[in-house]
Design an enzyme around this catalytic site. Structure first.
Site, mmCIF file in Angstrom:
data_model
loop_
_atom_site.group_PDB
_atom_site.id
_atom_site.type_symbol
_atom_site.label_atom_id
_atom_site.label_comp_id
_atom_site.label_asym_id
_atom_site.label_seq_id
_atom_site.Cartn_x
_atom_site.Cartn_y
_atom_site.Cartn_z
ATOM 1 N N GLU A 1 46.336 24.811 38.914
ATOM 2 C CA GLU A 1 45.077 25.363 39.455
ATOM 3 C C GLU A 1 43.948 25.054 38.461
ATOM 4 O O GLU A 1 44.170 25.126 37.246
ATOM 5 C CB GLU A 1 45.215 26.886 39.593
ATOM 6 C CG GLU A 1 43.950 27.622 40.000
ATOM 7 C CD GLU A 1 44.063 29.149 39.834
ATOM 8 O OE1 GLU A 1 44.767 29.610 38.909
ATOM 9 O OE2 GLU A 1 43.432 29.868 40.635
ATOM 10 N N ASN B 1 38.029 27.617 45.346
ATOM 11 C CA ASN B 1 39.091 27.302 44.396
ATOM 12 C C ASN B 1 40.103 26.456 45.183
ATOM 13 O O ASN B 1 40.903 26.981 45.952
ATOM 14 C CB ASN B 1 39.710 28.607 43.879
ATOM 15 C CG ASN B 1 40.674 28.376 42.731
ATOM 16 O OD1 ASN B 1 41.168 27.268 42.536
ATOM 17 N ND2 ASN B 1 40.962 29.434 41.986
ATOM 18 N N LYS C 1 41.807 28.275 48.243
ATOM 19 C CA LYS C 1 42.514 29.521 47.908
ATOM 20 C C LYS C 1 42.036 30.686 48.769
ATOM 21 O O LYS C 1 40.833 31.009 48.786
ATOM 22 C CB LYS C 1 42.302 29.818 46.423
ATOM 23 C CG LYS C 1 43.069 31.014 45.877
ATOM 24 C CD LYS C 1 42.849 31.102 44.362
ATOM 25 C CE LYS C 1 43.640 32.198 43.699
ATOM 26 N NZ LYS C 1 43.439 32.192 42.222
ATOM 27 N N GLU D 1 37.028 35.830 39.734
ATOM 28 C CA GLU D 1 37.177 34.881 40.855
ATOM 29 C C GLU D 1 36.379 35.317 42.079
ATOM 30 O O GLU D 1 35.852 34.489 42.815
ATOM 31 C CB GLU D 1 38.649 34.714 41.213
ATOM 32 C CG GLU D 1 39.402 33.883 40.202
ATOM 33 C CD GLU D 1 40.724 33.400 40.730
ATOM 34 O OE1 GLU D 1 40.762 32.696 41.741
ATOM 35 O OE2 GLU D 1 41.751 33.764 40.109
ATOM 36 N N CYS E 1 47.841 29.874 42.907
ATOM 37 C CA CYS E 1 48.022 31.020 42.002
ATOM 38 C C CYS E 1 48.323 32.352 42.687
ATOM 39 O O CYS E 1 49.432 32.600 43.116
ATOM 40 C CB CYS E 1 46.842 31.140 41.055
ATOM 41 S SG CYS E 1 47.262 32.240 39.675
ATOM 42 N N ASN F 1 46.966 29.884 36.953
ATOM 43 C CA ASN F 1 46.503 30.309 35.615
ATOM 44 C C ASN F 1 46.728 31.806 35.589
ATOM 45 O O ASN F 1 45.978 32.546 36.247
ATOM 46 C CB ASN F 1 45.000 30.099 35.438
ATOM 47 C CG ASN F 1 44.560 28.664 35.276
ATOM 48 O OD1 ASN F 1 44.159 28.229 34.196
ATOM 49 N ND2 ASN F 1 44.580 27.924 36.370
#
Ligand code: CDT
Length: 309
Positions: free
Chosen positions: A47, A107, A124, A143, A169, A194
């Site tokens: 990621e 993302n 994502k 995020e 993730c 991550n």
């Protein structure tokens, strides 16, 4: 008919805030060299593979935020990766921060086939963390500030002899992620992550428990949907902030068949047969015969918990 494939997780060690895209891509192409030497067909990078995990930094200047995003893919910095992978006939998954021409921030991960063509894009869906500076946390995880939730769902693609899907993730902790792809016959889920080694809201949660939650989620997703999963970390200490490793490849029985040992750039490889997904898909997890959707309505009609009266 066997469908053999050699797959790898290309774990990245830490990327410091000052490290350039060019320097990072050089590290990724070095991992591709190792993958080529190991006769690998498909590599999963992580990621946000091109930069430090920037959502740990609180930023208010949009130009600074945008400097972490890619406006096109491939671009000047990443073209060497695409070219080397195509020359080696290696397909790959790559995570990066995407800024679209009309100003949206995602993302994102892409799926690139063995000829260097982008065959799939995923954005994502499950964005963890928060959107404003949080004094209560030991460190930030912003995020929700920098990304919009993905708008592409969980598609799968026929490529490299199989049916491939992607997630990013935090998605790996949600059974819905795998099941939506499982319902499309997914045979290999690629995912990069991550994950901080400590819990910013629970000081006594050790890294071993956090690695346990990671393995539990990935192995369960693989088993319950009869799919391979290749999960790749960015890890090690980024500007003083530790991320755990634990990159792994899980088979359709949920077993770990390869696992990273370091918190640095490290390639782990497994020789798999995509046809090994069939037995569980046709027996214990034959969705068509066994699923009872008449009882699953809450899964899509409800978000939070509704307690009994
Ligand atoms: N990158 C990412 O999604 N990390 C999250 C950390 C959750 S803690 C706010 C993860 O689920 O691993």
């Amino acid at each position: 008919m066997p469908r053999p494939l050699r797959v790898a997780a290309a774990q990245s060690g830490p990327i410091q805030r000052a490290e350039s895209r060019q320097a990072v891509v050089k590290r990724l192409t070095d991992l591709l060299d190792q993958a080529h030497a190991a006769k690998v067909d498909f590599v999963v990078f992580t990621e946000l593979a091109l930069t430090t995990f920037f959502p740990r930094w609180y930023m208010t200047d949009q130009a600074e935020v945008d400097s972490w995003f890619e406006r096109e893919m491939p671009n000047a910095a990443t073209r060497p990766l695409f070219e080397k992978a195509a020359a080696y006939k290696i397909g790959f998954y790559l995570g990066y921060a995407e800024l679209t021409p009309d100003g949206h921030h995602y993302n994102t991960a892409i799926l690139v086939d063995r000829d260097g063509r982008i065959v799939g894009k995923y954005r994502k869906v499950h964005l963890p963390g928060h959107s404003e500076f949080d004094n209560e946390r030991a460190f930030q995880h912003l995020e929700k500030r920098y990304f919009e939730p993905g708008n592409l769902g969980f598609p799968v693609w026929r490529t490299m002899g199989g049916i491939f899907g992607m997630c990013v993730c935090n998605d790996r902790r949600w059974p819905e992620t795998y099941r939506v792809m499982g319902l499309q016959g997914v045979e290999l889920v690629a995912l990069g992550y991550n994950t901080p080694s400590t819990n910013s809201q629970k000081a006594d949660e050790g890294v071993e428990k956090r690695l346990f939650h990671h393995r539990l989620s990935v192995q369960a997703g693989a088993y319950q949907n009869a799919t391979f999963v290749v999960a790749t970390a960015k890890c090690g200490v980024e500007d003083g902030h530790p991320l755990f490793g634990g990159s792994l490849i899980a088979n359709p029985d949920g077993e770990i068949i390869a696992e990273a040992r370091t918190e640095d750039d490290e390639l782990i490889v497994a020789a798999i047969d995509l046809d090994d997904t069939r037995f569980n898909k046709e027996t214990i997890f034959d969705f068509k015969r066994h699923r009872r959707t008449e009882h699953y309505g809450r899964i899509t009609s409800q978000v939070g918990v509704e307690l009994p009266k």
